[in-house]
Design an enzyme around this catalytic site. Structure first.
Site, mmCIF file in Angstrom:
data_model
loop_
_atom_site.group_PDB
_atom_site.id
_atom_site.type_symbol
_atom_site.label_atom_id
_atom_site.label_comp_id
_atom_site.label_asym_id
_atom_site.label_seq_id
_atom_site.Cartn_x
_atom_site.Cartn_y
_atom_site.Cartn_z
ATOM 1 N N MET A 30 -9.350 -3.819 4.463
ATOM 2 C CA MET A 30 -10.729 -3.663 3.994
ATOM 3 C C MET A 30 -11.025 -4.741 2.949
ATOM 4 O O MET A 30 -11.938 -4.598 2.143
ATOM 5 C CB MET A 30 -10.941 -2.260 3.424
ATOM 6 C CG MET A 30 -10.761 -1.183 4.488
ATOM 7 S SD MET A 30 -11.685 0.318 4.172
ATOM 8 C CE MET A 30 -10.936 0.829 2.645
ATOM 9 N N HIS A 37 -1.142 -7.021 0.846
ATOM 10 C CA HIS A 37 -1.684 -7.458 2.145
ATOM 11 C C HIS A 37 -1.036 -8.772 2.583
ATOM 12 O O HIS A 37 -0.733 -8.978 3.765
ATOM 13 C CB HIS A 37 -3.191 -7.732 2.049
ATOM 14 C CG HIS A 37 -4.023 -6.545 1.705
ATOM 15 N ND1 HIS A 37 -4.665 -6.397 0.501
ATOM 16 C CD2 HIS A 37 -4.342 -5.451 2.434
ATOM 17 C CE1 HIS A 37 -5.346 -5.277 0.497
ATOM 18 N NE2 HIS A 37 -5.169 -4.668 1.644
ATOM 19 N N GLN A 156 -1.453 7.754 6.233
ATOM 20 C CA GLN A 156 -2.202 6.915 7.185
ATOM 21 C C GLN A 156 -1.253 6.355 8.249
ATOM 22 O O GLN A 156 -1.564 6.357 9.443
ATOM 23 C CB GLN A 156 -2.877 5.763 6.439
ATOM 24 C CG GLN A 156 -3.451 4.699 7.346
ATOM 25 C CD GLN A 156 -4.323 3.692 6.607
ATOM 26 O OE1 GLN A 156 -5.452 3.986 6.295
ATOM 27 N NE2 GLN A 156 -3.799 2.510 6.332
ATOM 28 N N VAL A 179 4.626 -2.970 -1.858
ATOM 29 C CA VAL A 179 4.769 -4.128 -2.757
ATOM 30 C C VAL A 179 4.250 -3.692 -4.123
ATOM 31 O O VAL A 179 3.181 -3.084 -4.224
ATOM 32 C CB VAL A 179 3.964 -5.339 -2.222
ATOM 33 C CG1 VAL A 179 4.087 -6.524 -3.154
ATOM 34 C CG2 VAL A 179 4.451 -5.709 -0.819
HETATM 35 O O1 PAF Z 1 -5.545 0.814 4.817
HETATM 36 C C1 PAF Z 1 -6.687 0.322 4.895
HETATM 37 O O2 PAF Z 1 -7.015 -0.629 4.232
HETATM 38 C C2 PAF Z 1 -7.692 0.949 5.858
HETATM 39 O O3 PAF Z 1 -7.558 2.338 5.919
HETATM 40 C C3 PAF Z 1 -7.629 0.354 7.271
HETATM 41 C C4 PAF Z 1 -6.305 0.643 7.962
HETATM 42 C C5 PAF Z 1 -7.852 -1.153 7.203
HETATM 43 C C6 PAF Z 1 -8.737 0.954 8.149
HETATM 44 O O4 PAF Z 1 -10.003 0.681 7.622
#
Ligand code: PAF
Length: 283
Positions: A30, A37, A156, A179
């Protein structure tokens, strides 16, 4: 790195890459990218011919309009970071590229098999419906061979694995370790919303979880849970929303250590106005 904002254009690009026999790694995000990331992107770039990253603040996974509004949006800086991390294609669509107005107004249905009834699912109703909705759409568009997710969002990850199995996506889900900042605070886009003082306080969450490792399996679970919550809340204004020690596969809370050989402690803590999550694996 190519920047693509239209679904049709990305589909055409993926089609030609598939024809050339290229393997595709995918990191959905996001935006507001941080080292957590970037680690996923670097891994995806090193394990696949092509690395696709999506930056999309998904409206359907926010159950709080203020949270959606406050979510940091830093596309220009994100693009620079992605380029140097080895991303080949950045997909940054508008919501209208992804959803019809009907999809935006109706909850997405999915059989979670109970995985959404605990922890984040309990405190953020509808959140995971939105996550499954967007990730399934992105998997359909990007058609990755491998998709990379951080273990910080533990619930998730379990839900994405279930979704991949139930919807029969031919995608390998790669779980990547949390991390952390040098202080131990788990890297998160939300950390940017913390004041300097709050950031120092927030580091206490991991310090307490880490310390609790030494009591695992010798201390009754109920006692460890209450002692952990008390130790976190002893610091400043930290407020624990929930702390559960769960079976890492079913996400159901365990009462005794012997119940599983995969025990994970999952916590959500409010630090001022910012909601932070973290977890620790006991065994
Ligand atoms: O983990 C995230 O940043 C969000 O939940 C994702 C997996 C990109 C879905 O919008």
């Amino acid at each position: 790195m190519k920047i693509i904002t239209k679904t049709e254009a990305l589909l055409a690009e993926i089609k030609s890459l598939k024809c050339e026999g290229k393997s595709i790694g995918f990191v959905p995000t996001m935006g507001a990218l941080h080292q957590g990331h970037i680690t996923l992107v670097q891994r995806s770039a090193s394990e696949n011919d092509i690395c696709v990253v999506s930056v999309f603040v998904n409206p359907t996974q926010f159950n709080d309009a203020t949270d959606l509004e406050r979510y940091p949006r830093t596309l220009e800086a994100d693009a620079k970071l992605l380029e140097s991390a080895g991303c080949s294609i950045l997909f940054a669509p508008e919501a209208s590229e992804i959803y019809s107005s009907q999809e935006l107004s109706q909850p997405f249905e999915f059989d979670f098999g109970g995985l959404d009834e605990v922890m984040e699912g309990k405190f953020r109703p509808g959140h995971f419906n939105g996550v499954v909705q967007i990730v399934s759409k992105l998997f359909t568009i990007v058609q990755p061979d491998r998709a990379y997710f951080g273990e910080k969002d533990f619930q998730q990850l379990a839900i994405i694995r279930r979704m991949t199995t139930l919807m029969q996506f031919p995608v390998e889900i790669i779980a990547c370790p949390i991390v952390r900042e040098p202080s131990g605070l788990a890297r998160s886009s939300r950390n940017e919303l913390l004041s300097a003082e709050e950031r120092t306080l927030a580091a206490h969450i991991h310090a307490v979880l880490n310390e609790s490792l030494q009591f695992a399996t010798s201390c009754p679970i109920d006692d460890l849970v209450s002692a952990t919550i008390a130790a976190i809340e002893r610091k400043g204004t930290l407020k624990v929303e929930y702390y559960s020690i769960v079976d890492g596969n079913t996400l159901q809370p365990i009462e005794k250590w012997e119940e599983t050989d995969y025990a994970v402690g999952c916590v959500t803590v409010h630090c001022g106005a910012v909601r932070l999550i973290d977890n620790i694996r006991f065994k």
